[in-house]
Each structure stands twice: as C-alpha cells, then as structure tokens.
Design an enzyme around this catalytic site. Structure first.
Site, short mmCIF file in Angstrom:
data_model
loop_
_atom_site.label_atom_id
_atom_site.label_comp_id
_atom_site.label_asym_id
_atom_site.label_seq_id
_atom_site.Cartn_x
_atom_site.Cartn_y
_atom_site.Cartn_z
N CYS A 38 -22.41 -78.70 32.94
CA CYS A 38 -21.66 -77.45 32.98
C CYS A 38 -22.59 -76.31 33.40
O CYS A 38 -23.66 -76.13 32.83
CB CYS A 38 -21.10 -77.16 31.60
SG CYS A 38 -20.26 -75.58 31.51
N HIS A 57 -27.82 -86.47 47.40
CA HIS A 57 -27.17 -86.18 46.10
C HIS A 57 -27.76 -84.87 45.58
O HIS A 57 -28.84 -84.86 44.99
CB HIS A 57 -27.46 -87.35 45.16
CG HIS A 57 -26.77 -87.26 43.83
ND1 HIS A 57 -25.75 -88.12 43.47
CD2 HIS A 57 -26.93 -86.43 42.78
CE1 HIS A 57 -25.33 -87.83 42.25
NE2 HIS A 57 -26.04 -86.80 41.81
N ASN A 60 -23.30 -81.04 39.58
CA ASN A 60 -23.25 -81.70 40.87
C ASN A 60 -22.58 -80.81 41.91
O ASN A 60 -21.74 -79.97 41.59
CB ASN A 60 -22.39 -82.97 40.75
CG ASN A 60 -23.15 -84.12 40.15
OD1 ASN A 60 -24.08 -84.62 40.75
ND2 ASN A 60 -22.74 -84.54 38.95
N ARG A 99 -18.21 -91.26 37.09
CA ARG A 99 -19.41 -91.80 36.45
C ARG A 99 -20.43 -90.69 36.16
O ARG A 99 -20.56 -90.26 35.03
CB ARG A 99 -20.04 -92.89 37.36
CG ARG A 99 -20.99 -93.83 36.60
CD ARG A 99 -22.40 -93.31 36.44
NE ARG A 99 -23.05 -93.02 37.72
CZ ARG A 99 -24.17 -92.32 37.81
NH1 ARG A 99 -24.76 -91.84 36.72
NH2 ARG A 99 -24.71 -92.08 38.99
N ASP A 100 -21.07 -90.15 37.17
CA ASP A 100 -22.11 -89.13 36.96
C ASP A 100 -21.50 -87.86 36.37
O ASP A 100 -22.14 -87.17 35.57
CB ASP A 100 -22.77 -88.82 38.31
CG ASP A 100 -24.02 -87.98 38.18
OD1 ASP A 100 -24.62 -87.96 37.08
OD2 ASP A 100 -24.42 -87.34 39.17
N HIS A 118 -27.68 -81.17 43.48
CA HIS A 118 -27.15 -80.43 42.34
C HIS A 118 -27.22 -78.94 42.66
O HIS A 118 -28.09 -78.50 43.41
CB HIS A 118 -27.94 -80.76 41.07
CG HIS A 118 -27.55 -82.09 40.49
ND1 HIS A 118 -27.32 -82.29 39.16
CD2 HIS A 118 -27.33 -83.29 41.07
CE1 HIS A 118 -26.98 -83.55 38.93
NE2 HIS A 118 -26.98 -84.18 40.08
#
Lengths: 312, 312
Positions: free
Chosen positions: B251, B218, B260, B26-27, B220
């Site tokens: 990217c 979560h 992520n 999904r993400d 990054h």
C-alpha cells in the site's frame, strides 16, 4: 534510505541540464482548498529557491473572485524581493499586468486554451477572443522589458471535446508565439497524454517553425503518465519542465482531480539520469513536508512519501 | 471520461505487442493485509483473464507460515481449471513444486535475489546457497514439461547494500538462466531504478549473451518511476512487463511501502502508444474496483481512480 540511490546512469540522448519551472506556489496553491497565510507563502518561495529551484512561479494577479487562494499577491510580492530566483507571475489582463509590473515583476505568464470548450469555460471567450485579449498585454509586458511565458491548456485532450487534434494545438501555439511570447508551456491539463502523443506534438511544432528551446511541458498525473511523458519530452530535447513541489494542486484523492507532476518525482528521475537541475532533493523534500503540514494533508508525491516516510 | 482518449499515437521504436504478466493475485494479494476468501481469489483470476490478460500469476506454494494470505493455494487451483490464460505459480522448493505439479500447474516461478543481504533476509541463505536450492527444482519442473520463470529481486538497489552494481545483477541473472529458467523477471523491489539504469542493465545483459526476448521487467512505484522505467524497457525491445491490477501489493500509504506498477496505468500508456496488449481497460477497471471493495481500501492506481472516480 540507503545512500548512493538512485544510482546515476546517464543517458547520452538526454539534455545535460534541465530547468525546472516550479509552479507550486501559484498553480499548486491556487488549486488547494486550504488558503495559506501570506507569510507561509513567502517562506515557501524562499525555501524553494534555497533548494536550488531557479524559476519559481510566485503568484497570480487574476481577480480574487476567481482565485481567492492567491488574493494576497500585492502583499506577497514585497516579501520576495531578495529571493535568488526568477519569479514569474500569472496575469490575466492589462489591469493584472499593471499591478504586477508596479510590484516589480520581471516575468509574466498568460494563460490560453487549445480548445474552444475550455476557452469558454475558463475565460468565457472564444479562442480568438482570448488571444485578442492577450495581444496588448503581451505587447505591453515586452515593452516594459518583461519576459512572457504563454500557457496553453488542453493541448492533448479536453473533458468536453475529447482528443485534441495535433494541428489544432499547433495552430494556437503558433498564434501565442506570434503575439510575442518568449516561451510556451504545453499543458496536459487533464493528464490524458501518452509519450507518443507528446513526441508527435513536439515534432509537429518543430515542423511549424517552433524551436524546441522555446517550449516547456506541463504534465498532470491524473492517469499516472506525467513522468513518462516528461521523459519523452526530454528525449525530444525539451529542457524546461514544469513541476509542483509535493505535487501540490489538484488532490489525487478527490473526484476528477488532476494533480501536477511532483517536483520530487521528476528530480529523482533526473538525478538517476545524471541530468543536472541544481536542486537539492533533501532541502526540497523538507520544504514539501513542511507545506503539507500547513495544508493538513499528505503529499501525493511518491518520492516525497518514500523519502519522508509520510503517513496519510 | 470523454471518448477517444487517450489518443492513439504509435511510436515506431516500440514493440507492436506487449505481454502483460499480471501479478495481482499472487504478488499483489500476498502483500495485502486483508486475507481474501478463496472464492473471491478465483473470481479475481477469472475476471482478469476475461479482461484479456493472457498470463495471470495465480498463487504461491510458499509455506503458509511465510505467506498466510495465499495459504489456500491447494483449494484455489481446482477452481481455475477453465481459465483461458497461462497461470504460473510461485514455488520455493521441491515440496512446493510437487504440490503445484500435482494440482496441474504448467508454469512455475522461482524467486532469487541479486544481493546477499536480501538473500539472507528473504531466503535465509547466501546467493550461492539459494541458487543451489533452486537448481533441482528448476530441473524437475522442466523435466515435468513446465515452463520456468525466474524472479530476480533487488536488481537495481537494496535497502541494506544501496545501489547494486550492474555486473552483480548480470552475474546472478546468468546463473538463473544457466539453471534452466526460460524467462527472467528483473525486479526493482524497492523502486529505486531510473530509466538510464534500466537501459544500461538490459544492454549489459545482452552483452552477456541474454537475449531481450527472455527478459521481463518488474517495477515498483515507490518513487513514482515505474511507468517511465517500463517505457525505457519497451524502447530497449522488452515485450513482457509485470504489473498488478489496481496496483495491488504494498500500500502506498504505508511506511516504506513499495507498490507494484498498476496494470491500469500501464494499459493506458500502451493504448495511447498503439501497443497491443489484448486488455479491455473497462473490464479491468471494473475488476479492480470490485477487488478494492473486498480489500476495503482505495486503489493506488491513478488511471483506475480517474476512470472510476474512486474516493478514498
């Protein structure tokens, strides 16, 4: 980039100040394909010191046959006389030490291995034989008043032997201190360490009589673990962390490559943690972008890319 | 790769088991340029579950105009009926919820913002207006027996507002729980958090009455901090960590990209720390290499590259 980032939120369990041992000009450039002109190397060291790095490993006196990238040590050293930083240099043997001292080096580093396989591959000697080779070099350096750093490679794992037992790394570490090293840099040369392993090795070294203040950590980011490992070491009280400007040395895009922890990624974290380093991240970033231009490839440092919007 | 690596050295201050909330399908895919065929997406989810990931966020019911990469949610869902994993799906509103429930979704996620600027940019609403929009969706989902995850973006910093005050993130978090969310995933959407900030936010949430067991993190990797931040969260007792197979989504070679945390890098660390995840790193790596082939670009995951010797 918005101002005020990263937000500074100190962690009282961490040291207030960390010394970054910048290895870009030596460990970084010796592992890059492109050979950089001597004038560029000199400017690199000057710019790193101007960015606030107080320890910049400048070059190596290993025979040019083995490290052609740094064959110009003799030409470079006189160009660094006024750099306001400690400038250790790597020496492999007595001849290298003599050359380094003659050029005014005040700090040297020797390079050992925790495993027999890497000692054989890198030094063509057993661990015992390599220590016997270093003994007179360390003694002569200390007699000349030079500070001595020991590097120990493969402290956590080795491509041939796999996981390296903690007691084995402790044993070789102790012997490097017994030779007279002032400081020991624990190298995760293939980047396989994880944070619990780091803490366990540091604890075992303390139990073997090595004070944390004489230890540095040198992580590679092969498996993306370098910064988390550095954090574990800081939590243990380590205050010297090796890093390479722009992550120089071992391109992460090449096969089996083992890039150094990028100084920019480390400084970003330490800035956020309120740990003082003396480094100006803007000046450092500008320096690494400039060097990436000379090398003709983008930096693997994520902080550098984010701050400079570097395209590949 | 030598066997026996990473060496497992448990850290007793960490949880014994961590649940990885896999967000790649999904993400990850919603932020990739290449649109992947529905059959490939279905195989991706199946393979991730077969690799041991017990929670795989499968798709999104956001309007295809906004997320064309996931416009095939209706076609994908029936292909996932026998996947042995929890399969949450993102829903933006009542219509999205109705579609998801009709297709058998048992878990949904809603997506909020800690800052006014991002609420405006992403949802074209104020924070208050977006919470008012979610309220009936969450209530209806719970009434239908579905578990509800809240995502909160920009918990640490925001491109427009800079550093986000901890009390502001706590305030919006509390409101998402008040709406009925079972779990809240704290998003560092632009990757600017550092470990002390993470610990401070988790502590402040505890003090505001939110138990750690209902929080996920979560991160990054924009500034290379994701894994160190995850480690800080684990030390605080967090047992749910979001990650994306192969680091899909954003990217790292593109301008201002925000990739992520790669599941592989996280699993490598947790394997070394002796923290159980149920994930087979070999199967996961094979899956991400296969997906990288479909996307036509190398993965940014360093562990994946090291294990697969992927060339750019």
């Amino acid at each position: 980039m918005s101002t005020g980032l990263p937000m500074t939120v100190p962690d009282p369990s961490l040291p207030a100040r960390v010394r970054i041992h910048e290895v870009g000009p030596r460990d970084g450039l010796q592992n890059e394909k492109t050979v950089v002109p001597t004038e560029v190397k000199a400017e690199f060291v000057h710019r790193l010191a101007a960015a606030g790095l107080d320890t910049v490993e400048a070059t190596s006196f290993v025979h040019p046959k083995w490290v052609p990238q740094l064959a110009d040590a003799e030409q470079l050293m006189p160009m660094l006389g006024d750099v306001p930083a400690r400038l250790p240099v790597l020496v492999p043997n007595q001849r290298g030490l003599d050359r380094a001292l003659a050029l005014g080096a005040r700090e040297i580093a020797v390079f050992g291995s925790a495993t027999e396989a890497f000692a054989k591959a890198n030094l063509n000697r057993t661990v015992d034989e390599s220590l016997a080779m270093f003994a007179p070099v360390v003694a002569a350096a200390r007699e000349a008043g030079a500070r001595v750093r020991g590097y120990l490679s493969m402290c956590f794992g080795d491509p041939w032997e796999g996981a390296v037992p903690i007691e084995q790394t402790v044993r070789v570490s102790r012997r490097l201190f017994d030779l007279g090293c002032d400081e020991l840099s624990l190298g995760d040369t293939i980047g396989v360490a994880t944070p619990g392993h780091v803490t366990a090795l540091l604890t075992a070294l303390n139990e073997a009589g090595v004070p944390t203040g004489r230890l540095a950590v040198h992580f590679h980011d092969t498996y993306g673990q370098a910064l988390a490992n550095a954090l574990a070491a800081l939590r243990h009280g380590v205050t010297t962390v090796d890093a390479s400007a722009g992550g120089l040395g071992g391109c992460p895009y090449a096969k089996s490559a083992t890039g150094n922890l990028a100084t920019e990624d480390l400084v970003w974290m330490l800035n956020g943690l309120g740990v003082s380093t003396g480094v100006d991240l803007g000046l450092l970033t500008a320096t690494s972008v400039w060097m990436a231009g000379h090398l003709g490839r983008p930096s693997p440092s994520r902080t550098l890319r984010a701050l400079s919007h570097q395209e590949p």
